[in-house]
Design a protein around this motif. Structure first.
Motif, PDB file in Angstrom:
ATOM      1  N   ARG A 106       0.946  -1.023   0.026  1.00  0.00           N
ATOM      2  CA  ARG A 106      -0.097  -0.090   0.016  1.00  0.00           C
ATOM      3  C   ARG A 106       0.853   1.342   0.012  1.00  0.00           C
ATOM      4  O   ARG A 106       1.882   1.272   0.527  1.00  0.00           O
ATOM      5  CB  ARG A 106      -0.991   0.028   1.184  1.00  0.00           C
ATOM      6  N   GLN A 137      -8.750   6.671  -2.794  1.00  0.00           N
ATOM      7  CA  GLN A 137      -9.561   7.370  -3.391  1.00  0.00           C
ATOM      8  C   GLN A 137     -10.128   8.735  -2.925  1.00  0.00           C
ATOM      9  O   GLN A 137     -10.393   9.099  -1.696  1.00  0.00           O
ATOM     10  CB  GLN A 137     -10.927   6.454  -3.407  1.00  0.00           C
ATOM     11  N   GLN A 164      -9.205  -0.567 -18.860  1.00  0.00           N
ATOM     12  CA  GLN A 164      -9.434   0.291 -17.703  1.00  0.00           C
ATOM     13  C   GLN A 164      -8.037   1.409 -17.638  1.00  0.00           C
ATOM     14  O   GLN A 164      -8.090   2.356 -17.189  1.00  0.00           O
ATOM     15  CB  GLN A 164      -9.458  -0.550 -16.465  1.00  0.00           C
ATOM     16  N   TRP A 175      -7.879   5.697 -16.980  1.00  0.00           N
ATOM     17  CA  TRP A 175      -7.029   6.276 -15.836  1.00  0.00           C
ATOM     18  C   TRP A 175      -6.163   7.400 -16.171  1.00  0.00           C
ATOM     19  O   TRP A 175      -5.301   7.906 -15.634  1.00  0.00           O
ATOM     20  CB  TRP A 175      -6.327   4.917 -15.326  1.00  0.00           C
ATOM     21  N   PRO A 226       3.846   0.602 -12.165  1.00  0.00           N
ATOM     22  CA  PRO A 226       2.263   0.635 -11.711  1.00  0.00           C
ATOM     23  C   PRO A 226       1.635   1.920 -12.137  1.00  0.00           C
ATOM     24  O   PRO A 226       2.475   3.126 -11.959  1.00  0.00           O
ATOM     25  CB  PRO A 226       2.369   0.348 -10.380  1.00  0.00           C
ATOM     26  N   PRO A 273      -4.414   5.352 -11.157  1.00  0.00           N
ATOM     27  CA  PRO A 273      -5.821   5.853 -11.611  1.00  0.00           C
ATOM     28  C   PRO A 273      -6.082   7.302 -11.006  1.00  0.00           C
ATOM     29  O   PRO A 273      -6.395   7.599  -9.743  1.00  0.00           O
ATOM     30  CB  PRO A 273      -6.769   4.617 -10.969  1.00  0.00           C
ATOM     31  N   ASP A 302      -5.608   3.680  -4.773  1.00  0.00           N
ATOM     32  CA  ASP A 302      -4.199   3.273  -4.831  1.00  0.00           C
ATOM     33  C   ASP A 302      -3.809   2.581  -6.144  1.00  0.00           C
ATOM     34  O   ASP A 302      -4.356   2.352  -7.029  1.00  0.00           O
ATOM     35  CB  ASP A 302      -3.990   2.561  -3.611  1.00  0.00           C
ATOM     36  N   PHE A 303      -2.268   2.417  -6.277  1.00  0.00           N
ATOM     37  CA  PHE A 303      -1.868   1.552  -7.157  1.00  0.00           C
ATOM     38  C   PHE A 303      -2.546   0.276  -7.214  1.00  0.00           C
ATOM     39  O   PHE A 303      -2.697  -0.325  -6.053  1.00  0.00           O
ATOM     40  CB  PHE A 303      -0.341   1.582  -7.274  1.00  0.00           C
ATOM     41  N   PRO A 304      -2.788  -0.157  -8.408  1.00  0.00           N
ATOM     42  CA  PRO A 304      -3.528  -1.576  -8.575  1.00  0.00           C
ATOM     43  C   PRO A 304      -2.569  -2.831  -8.119  1.00  0.00           C
ATOM     44  O   PRO A 304      -3.148  -3.967  -7.968  1.00  0.00           O
ATOM     45  CB  PRO A 304      -3.967  -1.694  -9.937  1.00  0.00           C
ATOM     46  N   GLU A 305      -1.244  -2.385  -8.089  1.00  0.00           N
ATOM     47  CA  GLU A 305      -0.141  -3.216  -7.675  1.00  0.00           C
ATOM     48  C   GLU A 305       0.819  -2.933  -6.754  1.00  0.00           C
ATOM     49  O   GLU A 305       0.885  -1.441  -6.968  1.00  0.00           O
ATOM     50  CB  GLU A 305       0.310  -4.200  -8.938  1.00  0.00           C
ATOM     51  N   SER A 328       2.211  -9.998 -12.724  1.00  0.00           N
ATOM     52  CA  SER A 328       1.389  -8.885 -13.287  1.00  0.00           C
ATOM     53  C   SER A 328       1.433  -9.086 -14.848  1.00  0.00           C
ATOM     54  O   SER A 328       2.465  -9.339 -15.587  1.00  0.00           O
ATOM     55  CB  SER A 328       1.853  -7.605 -12.950  1.00  0.00           C
ATOM     56  N   GLY A 380      -4.188  -4.033 -16.699  1.00  0.00           N
ATOM     57  CA  GLY A 380      -4.797  -4.821 -16.015  1.00  0.00           C
ATOM     58  C   GLY A 380      -5.431  -6.129 -16.506  1.00  0.00           C
ATOM     59  O   GLY A 380      -6.297  -6.848 -16.040  1.00  0.00           O
TER      60      GLY A 380
END
Length: 298
Positions: free
Chosen positions: A144, A149, A202, A206, A262, A265, A278-281, A292, A297
């Motif tokens: 994290r 958001q 997606q 972003w 990464p 978004p 947050d970053f998706p990864e 990944s 995505g």
């Protein structure tokens, strides 16, 4: 009949045993004190040279004590039993039991048992240092960052970033509002133009109005990726020359990095950039065995 020589021999043996017992207790005491001192020294910041000396004293004292105990206080008599009779008389059984108690060397020497326990306690204190040095478990913190958001995108001055403040081919290092300087949250916001981006799915959503944001932390060794070649649309890590294609989701095209940067978004809300989450990864080096399929995505 006991002779004077026998009495003198027994007294000499008794004195030798007492000296050996004192030597064993002293050795175990050195181990216990050195172990506790080592733990205390570590708790107050530590000193490498002194820690090495104390650890040597801790282990050495235990070794010396065990060797002296075995050599001087355990029975080393050679006993030969004639084979003419397989049964033992009550006197022989009692003598054998006494010999076994003496051989064990523990039952009759309570002080030495306590000394050994103290030495083992000191050794345990010394061995606790590597465990304490590990520090707290990271938990999910490596997965994290400070982006959430609704976090507003701000520059190094902690002021919200507006689209008109970044020209075409412009790059700005940004952070989540209130976390300026956060190492794992540092992000590159790049204005490449909507007609040049080749993002799918997606990932394209972003990147509003041709703006795209990628983690600034290289996925190879964690260096800051700060060199942008606008003509090629590529980001370069100055440490090991890993190169990432900004137009196609920051996939690596050269160098040791094996994972894309990464993508953060983002969207534009009320004229300023805002993170959608947050970053998706995880950001940074891929030592956590993340697999990944790319920044799109898929």
């Amino acid at each position: 009949m006991t002779t004077a020589d026998d009495r003198r021999s027994r007294r000499a043996a008794s004195r030798r045993e007492r000296r050996a017992e004192r030597a064993v207790l002293a050795s175990f005491g050195v181990t216990a004190l050195a172990g506790v001192a080592l733990l205390v020294l570590y708790a107050f910041g530590g000193e490498t040279q002194l820690e090495g000396i104390l650890l040597a004293g801790c282990l050495g004292g235990l070794g010396v004590g065990i060797v002296v105990w075995a050599q001087e206080l355990m029975s080393n008599d050679v006993r030969i039993e004639e084979r003419h009779s397989l049964a033992s008389s009550p006197e022989e059984q009692a003598a054998f039991e006494d010999a076994m108690v003496d051989e064990e060397g523990f039952t009759r020497r309570r002080a030495l048992q306590l000394g050994l326990l103290g030495a083992l306690g000191g050794l345990a204190a010394a061995l606790a240092i590597p465990v304490l040095s590990l520090g707290p478990a990271p938990g999910r913190s490596l997965f994290r960052t400070a982006w959430r958001q609704g976090s507003r995108v701000v520059g190094p001055d902690n002021q919200p970033v507006r689209p008109e403040s970044i020209p075409i081919d412009g790059v700005l290092t940004v952070f989540p509002e209130g976390n300026v300087g956060s190492g794992d949250s540092q992000t590159l916001l790049i204005h490449v133009g909507a007609d040049r981006l080749q993002l799918q799915g997606q990932a394209a959503q972003w990147a509003p109005e041709g703006f795209v944001a990628y983690s600034k932390v290289c996925t190879h060794a964690g260096c800051p990726v700060g060199l942008y070649r606008a003509v090629q649309g590529s980001l370069i890590c100055p440490c090991h020359q890993s190169t990432f294609d900004v137009l196609r989701g920051a996939v690596p095209t050269f160098g040791p990095a094996a994972r894309p940067l990464p993508q953060l978004p983002i969207s534009i809300v009320d004229g300023v950039f805002v993170a959608q989450g947050d970053f998706p990864e995880p950001v940074g080096p891929s030592f956590w065995n993340v697999h990944s399929g790319g920044a799109d995505g898929e």
